[in-house]
Design a protein around this motif. Sequence first.
Motif, mmCIF file in Angstrom:
data_model
loop_
_atom_site.group_PDB
_atom_site.id
_atom_site.type_symbol
_atom_site.label_atom_id
_atom_site.label_comp_id
_atom_site.label_asym_id
_atom_site.label_seq_id
_atom_site.Cartn_x
_atom_site.Cartn_y
_atom_site.Cartn_z
ATOM 1 N N ASN A 112 58.038 29.504 35.112
ATOM 2 C CA ASN A 112 58.444 28.873 35.837
ATOM 3 C C ASN A 112 57.282 27.820 36.671
ATOM 4 O O ASN A 112 57.351 26.652 37.756
ATOM 5 C CB ASN A 112 58.221 29.565 37.022
ATOM 6 C CG ASN A 112 59.699 30.534 37.138
ATOM 7 O OD1 ASN A 112 60.560 30.700 37.180
ATOM 8 N ND2 ASN A 112 58.603 32.272 37.095
ATOM 9 N N ILE A 113 56.491 27.070 36.013
ATOM 10 C CA ILE A 113 55.531 26.494 36.038
ATOM 11 C C ILE A 113 54.908 25.865 35.048
ATOM 12 O O ILE A 113 55.780 25.391 33.945
ATOM 13 C CB ILE A 113 54.165 27.588 36.348
ATOM 14 C CG1 ILE A 113 53.562 28.020 34.676
ATOM 15 C CG2 ILE A 113 54.011 28.064 37.636
ATOM 16 C CD1 ILE A 113 52.136 28.853 34.755
ATOM 17 N N PHE A 126 49.389 32.911 43.392
ATOM 18 C CA PHE A 126 50.136 34.352 42.904
ATOM 19 C C PHE A 126 50.629 34.309 41.199
ATOM 20 O O PHE A 126 49.768 33.290 40.829
ATOM 21 C CB PHE A 126 51.096 33.483 43.724
ATOM 22 C CG PHE A 126 51.999 32.523 43.272
ATOM 23 C CD1 PHE A 126 52.203 32.472 42.216
ATOM 24 C CD2 PHE A 126 51.541 31.595 44.213
ATOM 25 C CE1 PHE A 126 53.147 31.134 41.748
ATOM 26 C CE2 PHE A 126 51.399 29.717 43.495
ATOM 27 C CZ PHE A 126 52.602 29.914 42.817
ATOM 28 N N ARG A 127 50.865 35.150 40.915
ATOM 29 C CA ARG A 127 51.269 35.477 39.798
ATOM 30 C C ARG A 127 52.625 35.725 39.369
ATOM 31 O O ARG A 127 53.190 35.303 40.591
ATOM 32 C CB ARG A 127 50.903 36.686 38.733
ATOM 33 C CG ARG A 127 49.016 37.408 38.719
ATOM 34 C CD ARG A 127 49.113 38.315 38.261
ATOM 35 N NE ARG A 127 48.832 38.040 37.314
ATOM 36 C CZ ARG A 127 48.319 37.879 36.182
ATOM 37 N NH1 ARG A 127 47.486 37.138 36.458
ATOM 38 N NH2 ARG A 127 48.676 37.265 34.544
ATOM 39 N N THR A 128 52.875 34.177 38.653
ATOM 40 C CA THR A 128 54.595 33.571 38.237
ATOM 41 C C THR A 128 54.661 34.042 36.832
ATOM 42 O O THR A 128 53.955 33.831 35.318
ATOM 43 C CB THR A 128 54.647 32.781 39.249
ATOM 44 O OG1 THR A 128 56.514 32.909 38.466
ATOM 45 C CG2 THR A 128 53.838 31.383 38.652
ATOM 46 N N LEU A 129 55.771 34.006 35.931
ATOM 47 C CA LEU A 129 56.412 34.219 34.384
ATOM 48 C C LEU A 129 56.044 32.340 34.301
ATOM 49 O O LEU A 129 55.424 31.303 34.535
ATOM 50 C CB LEU A 129 57.231 34.370 34.272
ATOM 51 C CG LEU A 129 57.999 35.517 34.871
ATOM 52 C CD1 LEU A 129 59.848 35.561 34.837
ATOM 53 C CD2 LEU A 129 57.108 36.214 33.546
ATOM 54 N N TYR A 133 46.261 27.651 36.178
ATOM 55 C CA TYR A 133 46.654 28.376 35.765
ATOM 56 C C TYR A 133 45.388 29.154 34.895
ATOM 57 O O TYR A 133 44.416 29.059 34.518
ATOM 58 C CB TYR A 133 47.648 28.251 35.138
ATOM 59 C CG TYR A 133 48.512 27.277 35.183
ATOM 60 C CD1 TYR A 133 49.365 27.109 35.957
ATOM 61 C CD2 TYR A 133 48.384 26.139 34.670
ATOM 62 C CE1 TYR A 133 49.981 26.618 37.051
ATOM 63 C CE2 TYR A 133 50.094 24.850 35.514
ATOM 64 C CZ TYR A 133 50.117 25.362 36.177
ATOM 65 O OH TYR A 133 51.669 24.395 36.484
ATOM 66 N N GLN A 187 48.238 22.642 39.963
ATOM 67 C CA GLN A 187 48.400 23.581 40.174
ATOM 68 C C GLN A 187 47.262 24.449 39.099
ATOM 69 O O GLN A 187 47.148 23.214 38.148
ATOM 70 C CB GLN A 187 49.735 25.052 39.913
ATOM 71 C CG GLN A 187 50.490 24.587 40.624
ATOM 72 C CD GLN A 187 51.989 25.258 40.623
ATOM 73 O OE1 GLN A 187 52.076 25.588 39.363
ATOM 74 N NE2 GLN A 187 52.651 25.876 41.698
ATOM 75 N N GLN A 218 53.149 36.420 32.095
ATOM 76 C CA GLN A 218 51.856 35.300 33.344
ATOM 77 C C GLN A 218 51.338 34.784 33.344
ATOM 78 O O GLN A 218 50.168 35.927 32.942
ATOM 79 C CB GLN A 218 53.348 36.764 34.868
ATOM 80 C CG GLN A 218 54.566 37.571 34.677
ATOM 81 C CD GLN A 218 54.463 37.967 35.797
ATOM 82 O OE1 GLN A 218 53.365 38.486 36.474
ATOM 83 N NE2 GLN A 218 55.533 38.361 35.889
ATOM 84 N N SER A 259 47.980 34.335 29.357
ATOM 85 C CA SER A 259 47.961 35.543 30.007
ATOM 86 C C SER A 259 47.756 36.299 28.732
ATOM 87 O O SER A 259 47.671 36.787 27.468
ATOM 88 C CB SER A 259 50.219 35.585 29.353
ATOM 89 O OG SER A 259 50.694 36.434 30.378
#
Length: 331
Positions: free
Chosen positions: A46-47, A40-43, A286, A284, A28, A19
Amino acid sequence: MADTVNHHFIPQFYLRGFSDAADKRKAQVFVFDQSTKKSFRTLVRNIGARRNFFRIEAEGFDPNHVEDGMAEIEGEIAPRLAEVIETKSFPTDAHFTSVMLLMGNVAVRNPRFRSMLEDLHIKIASGMMRTSLQDKDRYHDSIRQAREGGAPIRDDISYEDMKAFIDRGNYKIAIDQTYLIGLELDAVPTVTEQLARRSWAFASAPAGSTFTTCDDPVVLAWADGKDRGPYSPGFGLEGTIVMFPISPELALIGLFVQQPQNRTFRRDQVADMNTSMAKNATKQLYARDGEFELHTRTEPYTRGKDLAAVLGRQAKATGQKDGNERTAEIR
């Protein structure tokens, strides 16, 4: 003890390195989900996590004992990994050991490895049940041995009833999670030791290229790139390569032959490694952003942010050609 339920099998401190957020608490990353074909983008929080993934049930231990213990270890590894990335080297033996331990844990303590262990034990249990039911004497011997071992087995079920039940296959074998976690913890030192035997090089991405990572980022493959069947090689096997991205600009390459400590990858080598990462992902990918590149079956150098559209076109073209829909492929 922390009352944690969202257990990260990919450490948050590792993912934060992908990040560009100044405030790491709000870090994120770009995510591409291969199951939904959406990005999508996420914190980071959360992953790379599953609910109660490391929760144990053992007398005398808090349910989060394993999760809390790993959090303490990660607290020691995090600053050392940052120094390794900054210097593109292992400044001390402690830095080297910390990175090997990080890789060993990530390679073993994840959903894919857990599923493999579980499937293996289910197959063994199924085989043992069918073997014990080959005849009445063997069945009654197995029941007696189980009772002597403390198993609470009812005495109102006949051999015929049990055999009919097993033959119907209308049952599910459940393997205790605490037991599986114990097997994973036992495997970590062995994998870490084999990783430490390798010669490690720091591979830098050229300007304009970046590495991606995933939810199973320690990639083990044959060094010559040849496919040798459905099973992956072992971590201690000669002729294999281990790839592990540690930042968008830097990755570790491990071989059983000597190599330079620092290597500069070309654009195509970065894309090749990103493709390997995508193939190894459970679900996923990242990355810092959607600009990373990988190869798909029909379009080389596909950017992460375009991946959903490219795979959609592949699926549509394949469906039109073959008369059915199949999942599009990363090359």
